[in-house]
Design an enzyme around this catalytic site. Structure first.
Site, PDB file in Angstrom:
ATOM      1  N   LYS A   1       3.577  22.200 -51.274  1.00 44.02           N
ATOM      2  CA  LYS A   1       2.644  21.653 -50.297  1.00 44.02           C
ATOM      3  C   LYS A   1       2.310  22.673 -49.216  1.00 44.02           C
ATOM      4  O   LYS A   1       1.174  22.726 -48.729  1.00 44.02           O
ATOM      5  CB  LYS A   1       3.215  20.373 -49.666  1.00 44.02           C
TER       6      LYS A   1
ATOM      7  N   ASN B   1      10.189   9.039 -42.292  1.00 47.04           N
ATOM      8  CA  ASN B   1      11.534   8.468 -42.396  1.00 47.04           C
ATOM      9  C   ASN B   1      12.218   8.497 -41.036  1.00 47.04           C
ATOM     10  O   ASN B   1      11.933   9.351 -40.181  1.00 47.04           O
ATOM     11  CB  ASN B   1      12.360   9.219 -43.442  1.00 47.04           C
TER      12      ASN B   1
ATOM     13  N   GLY C   1       0.489  12.639 -45.630  1.00 46.91           N
ATOM     14  CA  GLY C   1      -0.629  11.796 -45.219  1.00 46.91           C
ATOM     15  C   GLY C   1      -1.130  12.101 -43.831  1.00 46.91           C
ATOM     16  O   GLY C   1      -2.339  12.287 -43.610  1.00 46.91           O
TER      17      GLY C   1
ATOM     18  N   CYS D   1      13.889  -2.925 -60.998  1.00 46.33           N
ATOM     19  CA  CYS D   1      12.754  -2.919 -60.058  1.00 46.33           C
ATOM     20  C   CYS D   1      11.973  -1.633 -60.319  1.00 46.33           C
ATOM     21  O   CYS D   1      11.891  -1.174 -61.457  1.00 46.33           O
ATOM     22  CB  CYS D   1      13.231  -3.036 -58.605  1.00 46.33           C
TER      23      CYS D   1
ATOM     24  N   CYS E   1       6.532   4.133 -47.476  1.00 47.94           N
ATOM     25  CA  CYS E   1       5.192   4.048 -48.064  1.00 47.94           C
ATOM     26  C   CYS E   1       5.267   4.060 -49.585  1.00 47.94           C
ATOM     27  O   CYS E   1       4.448   3.436 -50.265  1.00 47.94           O
ATOM     28  CB  CYS E   1       4.328   5.203 -47.568  1.00 47.94           C
TER      29      CYS E   1
ATOM     30  N   ASP F   1       7.673  21.827 -44.357  1.00 49.60           N
ATOM     31  CA  ASP F   1       7.671  20.962 -45.541  1.00 49.60           C
ATOM     32  C   ASP F   1       8.451  21.671 -46.639  1.00 49.60           C
ATOM     33  O   ASP F   1       8.547  22.901 -46.638  1.00 49.60           O
ATOM     34  CB  ASP F   1       6.239  20.673 -46.018  1.00 49.60           C
TER      35      ASP F   1
END
Length: 381
Positions: free
Chosen positions: A87, A132, A42, A340, A189, A63
């Site tokens: 990425k 993180n 992001g 969940c 996020c 990355d």
């Protein structure tokens, strides 16, 4: 060897060159500069696009992830056709299309205590686009030890913050956050969501600060933390001071080498995270028990807005935060299975239920695993 701008570069950067504060001298500084971007998500997306367009001569990308459909709402450097692609390769291709005069270094690794100093030492400025706490502390400490500016940004839901750490005697990340939050207290996020536009705003602030540091102009965000509230469309500024007792950048530092940051933050490494817990139940077994008509209670401990996205028809919605006061709604004579999104919140629910005298199990992998293993028609988010 003297660094110059070619005729094509002069035309490309003409709108910079006619700004007195930039000019030829400033554009040459940009061309000779090297910047390392930690992450191409992001925050890394707008950073990579704009720093390449600005003419930063060498840009390193760190990355090791691949493009996922869930990235596309905010990581604007990646396109739908890039889903499944590395990425690094996706980002580098766009950057080269924007500016073929920029050199791009690809570091396909997870930044760690073993490789961080070796990677960071070759760049003038480090820009933190991570999401993180272990990596944020790692980047911070490495920047302090190497005397590199750390251009920091973070985002969550509708809010973001940005500053410049470890620059010319200014504070570092540990001066602001001496200790990490307890594991699980601050959702990521992926768990809490983020407005897709938000990283554009914060990433561009980081890009602006990076260019200002290279050019040596303006007032850098040193000792100042910008807080952005997108819903209110307000910016606030907090003063930051270096903590003389900071264990990394203080007057008498006690951290003089990189440490185990996952252990420091109490966060398991990615390779350790998916380990099953004794007593967990697989979604396929839950489905088999439903089909057999076995008597048990399936509860969904996500939030109501998540329940509206995707649900298991037989599950009863009791959000985790409401569970302590709604225990009376549960049948103590049967086993309770909690789920969940991915299994983390439901594990907490199971602990609470067991402490309250219930027989309870956690459905492994949550509703995402249910979609993978039981019913693909259930949307993933």
């Amino acid at each position: 060897m003297e660094v110059t701008l070619s005729k094509d570069e002069i035309l490309r950067y003409s709108r910079h060159l006619i700004i007195p504060e930039v000019g030829m001298e400033g554009q040459l500084k940009l061309k000779q500069a090297s910047v390392l971007l930690i992450g191409t998500g992001g925050l890394g997306a707008p950073l990579a696009l704009y720093l390449a367009a600005a003419g930063v001569g060498r840009i390193g990308l760190v990355d090791f992830d691949v493009v996922d459909f869930t990235n596309l709402q905010r990581q604007v450097i990646h396109f739908t056709s890039d889903v499944g692609r590395k990425k690094l390769d996706s980002a580098a291709a766009k950057m080269r299309e924007i500016n073929p005069f920029v050199t791009i270094d690809l570091h396909e690794v997870a930044l760690s205590s073993e490789n961080a100093l070796e990677i960071l030492k070759n760049y003038d400025i480090v820009v933190d686009g991570t999401d993180n706490f272990p990596t944020r502390y790692l980047v911070n400490d490495a920047c302090v030890l190497l005397n590199k500016p750390n251009v920091y940004g973070s985002i969550f839901r509708f809010e973001g913050q940005a500053t410049v750490f470890a620059y010319q005697g200014g504070p570092c990340y540990r001066c602001l956050y001496p200790e990490p939050p307890p594991p699980g207290l601050v959702p990521s996020c992926a768990e809490g969501g983020v407005l897709g536009i938000l990283p554009g705003t914060i990433g561009l602030i980081q890009a602006t600060e990076t260019v200002k540091l290279i050019l040596g102009i303006g007032q850098p965000l040193v000792g100042r933390l910008i807080l952005y509230d997108a819903l209110a469309m307000k910016f606030r500024e907090l003063k930051l001071r270096r903590n003389v007792e900071c264990p990394v950048c203080g007057d008498h530092p006690t951290i003089t080498k990189l440490i185990d940051y996952h252990q420091f933050c109490g966060v398991p490494r990615q390779a350790e995270a998916p380990q099953p817990v004794e007593g967990d139940i697989d979604p396929t077994e839950v489905k088999a028990r439903i089909d057999r008509g076995e008597k048990f209670q399936l509860i969904d401990v996500r939030e109501p807005h998540e329940y509206r996205i995707a649900r298991i028809p037989t599950a009863v919605l009791i959000p985790l935060g409401e569970l302590p006061k709604r225990l009376g709604e549960l049948d103590a004579s049967v086993e309770i299975v909690a789920h969940c999104k991915g299994g983390t919140r439901s594990a907490k629910a199971v602990d609470l239920l067991k402490q309250s005298g219930f027989r309870a199990r956690n459905m492994k992998g949550g509703i995402l695993a249910w979609s993978d293993k039981v019913d693909p028609a259930v949307p993933k988010y």
